[in-house]
Design a protein around this motif. Sequence first.
Motif, mmCIF file in Angstrom:
data_model
loop_
_atom_site.group_PDB
_atom_site.id
_atom_site.type_symbol
_atom_site.label_atom_id
_atom_site.label_comp_id
_atom_site.label_asym_id
_atom_site.label_seq_id
_atom_site.Cartn_x
_atom_site.Cartn_y
_atom_site.Cartn_z
ATOM 1 N N MET A 1 0.813 -1.047 -0.046
ATOM 2 C CA MET A 1 0.030 -0.006 -0.061
ATOM 3 C C MET A 1 1.003 1.121 -0.110
ATOM 4 S SD MET A 1 -3.135 0.949 2.564
ATOM 5 C CE MET A 1 -3.889 -0.473 2.292
ATOM 6 N N THR A 2 0.691 2.353 -0.895
ATOM 7 C CA THR A 2 1.275 3.434 -0.791
ATOM 8 C C THR A 2 0.890 4.100 0.384
ATOM 9 O OG1 THR A 2 -0.122 4.767 -2.136
ATOM 10 C CG2 THR A 2 1.125 3.476 -3.418
ATOM 11 N N ASP A 3 1.990 5.005 0.625
ATOM 12 C CA ASP A 3 1.815 6.103 1.741
ATOM 13 C C ASP A 3 0.451 6.911 1.497
ATOM 14 O OD1 ASP A 3 4.168 5.434 2.909
ATOM 15 O OD2 ASP A 3 5.383 7.233 1.899
ATOM 16 N N GLN A 4 0.068 7.333 0.327
ATOM 17 C CA GLN A 4 -1.160 8.130 -0.055
ATOM 18 C C GLN A 4 -2.439 7.470 0.362
ATOM 19 O OE1 GLN A 4 1.418 8.000 -2.284
ATOM 20 N NE2 GLN A 4 2.075 9.805 -2.843
ATOM 21 N N GLN A 5 -2.275 5.917 0.051
ATOM 22 C CA GLN A 5 -3.381 5.063 0.201
ATOM 23 C C GLN A 5 -3.798 4.552 1.689
ATOM 24 O OE1 GLN A 5 -1.768 1.822 -2.183
ATOM 25 N NE2 GLN A 5 -3.391 2.103 -3.760
ATOM 26 N N LEU A 6 -2.455 4.595 2.434
ATOM 27 C CA LEU A 6 -2.546 4.528 3.823
ATOM 28 C C LEU A 6 -2.927 5.616 4.545
ATOM 29 C CD1 LEU A 6 -1.573 2.160 6.021
ATOM 30 C CD2 LEU A 6 0.442 3.546 6.178
ATOM 31 N N THR A 7 -2.699 6.843 4.107
ATOM 32 C CA THR A 7 -3.098 8.076 4.640
ATOM 33 C C THR A 7 -4.773 8.331 4.348
ATOM 34 O OG1 THR A 7 -0.962 8.902 4.548
ATOM 35 C CG2 THR A 7 -2.964 10.539 4.657
ATOM 36 N N VAL A 8 -5.124 7.975 3.224
ATOM 37 C CA VAL A 8 -6.531 8.133 2.966
ATOM 38 C C VAL A 8 -7.582 7.040 3.754
ATOM 39 C CG1 VAL A 8 -8.291 8.030 0.961
ATOM 40 C CG2 VAL A 8 -6.143 9.117 0.432
ATOM 41 N N GLN A 9 -6.800 5.822 3.708
ATOM 42 C CA GLN A 9 -7.537 4.856 4.420
ATOM 43 C C GLN A 9 -7.894 5.417 5.857
ATOM 44 O OE1 GLN A 9 -5.520 1.107 4.996
ATOM 45 N NE2 GLN A 9 -7.568 0.120 5.634
ATOM 46 N N ALA A 10 -6.708 5.822 6.462
ATOM 47 C CA ALA A 10 -6.771 6.200 8.021
ATOM 48 C C ALA A 10 -7.656 7.466 8.118
ATOM 49 C CB ALA A 10 -5.384 6.739 8.449
ATOM 50 N N ILE A 11 -7.683 8.438 7.232
ATOM 51 C CA ILE A 11 -8.587 9.452 7.283
ATOM 52 C C ILE A 11 -9.877 9.173 7.321
ATOM 53 C CG2 ILE A 11 -9.216 11.631 6.102
ATOM 54 C CD1 ILE A 11 -6.272 12.145 5.452
ATOM 55 N N ASP B 1 -9.879 6.900 22.286
ATOM 56 C CA ASP B 1 -9.048 5.767 22.111
ATOM 57 C C ASP B 1 -9.086 5.163 20.699
ATOM 58 O OD1 ASP B 1 -8.585 5.864 24.894
ATOM 59 O OD2 ASP B 1 -9.754 4.236 25.290
ATOM 60 N N SER B 2 -10.229 5.240 20.067
ATOM 61 C CA SER B 2 -10.320 4.527 18.709
ATOM 62 C C SER B 2 -9.606 5.601 17.951
ATOM 63 C CB SER B 2 -11.555 4.510 18.348
ATOM 64 O OG SER B 2 -12.320 3.631 19.262
ATOM 65 N N LEU B 3 -9.759 6.758 18.025
ATOM 66 C CA LEU B 3 -9.047 7.738 17.137
ATOM 67 C C LEU B 3 -7.451 7.770 17.367
ATOM 68 C CD1 LEU B 3 -11.091 11.158 17.284
ATOM 69 C CD2 LEU B 3 -10.667 9.905 15.107
ATOM 70 N N VAL B 4 -7.037 7.547 18.609
ATOM 71 C CA VAL B 4 -5.556 7.235 18.748
ATOM 72 C C VAL B 4 -5.162 6.244 18.178
ATOM 73 C CG1 VAL B 4 -3.808 7.329 20.718
ATOM 74 C CG2 VAL B 4 -5.717 9.045 21.010
ATOM 75 N N GLU B 5 -5.953 5.173 18.108
ATOM 76 C CA GLU B 5 -5.496 3.904 17.792
ATOM 77 C C GLU B 5 -5.189 4.093 16.021
ATOM 78 O OE1 GLU B 5 -7.263 -0.714 17.070
ATOM 79 O OE2 GLU B 5 -7.614 0.519 19.049
ATOM 80 N N VAL B 6 -6.249 4.705 15.646
ATOM 81 C CA VAL B 6 -6.057 4.763 13.859
ATOM 82 C C VAL B 6 -4.808 5.575 13.681
ATOM 83 C CG1 VAL B 6 -7.346 5.749 11.882
ATOM 84 C CG2 VAL B 6 -8.571 4.165 13.749
ATOM 85 N N LEU B 7 -4.882 7.011 14.209
ATOM 86 C CA LEU B 7 -3.890 7.867 14.024
ATOM 87 C C LEU B 7 -2.757 7.938 14.389
ATOM 88 C CD1 LEU B 7 -6.295 10.935 13.918
ATOM 89 C CD2 LEU B 7 -5.786 9.827 11.863
ATOM 90 N N GLY B 8 -2.586 6.938 15.575
ATOM 91 C CA GLY B 8 -1.002 6.980 15.936
ATOM 92 C C GLY B 8 -0.492 5.436 15.304
ATOM 93 N N GLU C 1 -11.118 6.144 8.195
ATOM 94 C CA GLU C 1 -11.384 5.620 9.479
ATOM 95 C C GLU C 1 -11.845 6.607 10.602
ATOM 96 O OE1 GLU C 1 -8.947 2.214 10.741
ATOM 97 O OE2 GLU C 1 -8.341 1.987 8.700
ATOM 98 N N ALA C 2 -11.021 7.690 10.540
ATOM 99 C CA ALA C 2 -10.914 8.513 11.844
ATOM 100 C C ALA C 2 -12.358 9.373 11.443
ATOM 101 C CB ALA C 2 -9.919 9.415 11.452
#
Length: 58
Positions: free
Chosen positions: A1-11, A34-41, A13-14
């Motif tokens: 997965m590219t950095d862009q794809q990973l970032t879009v997926q995390a956003i 806690d869920s936000l910290v888990e996703v974004l961290g 989810e957030a």
Amino acid sequence: MTDQQLTVQAISEAQRILEEYLRPRPQNNETILDSLVEVLGRPDLVVAVSRLQQQVRK
């Protein structure tokens, strides 16, 4: 997965987690945070965002 794809997926989810927070019903805000910290961290996301930021600075 590219950095862009990973970032879009995390956003995505957030955003889903924030939608849960905005629903008008009783909720556990600590669990939502806690869920936000888990996703974004996630370490892979932190590294991906760092690389993307370096690309923007060039």
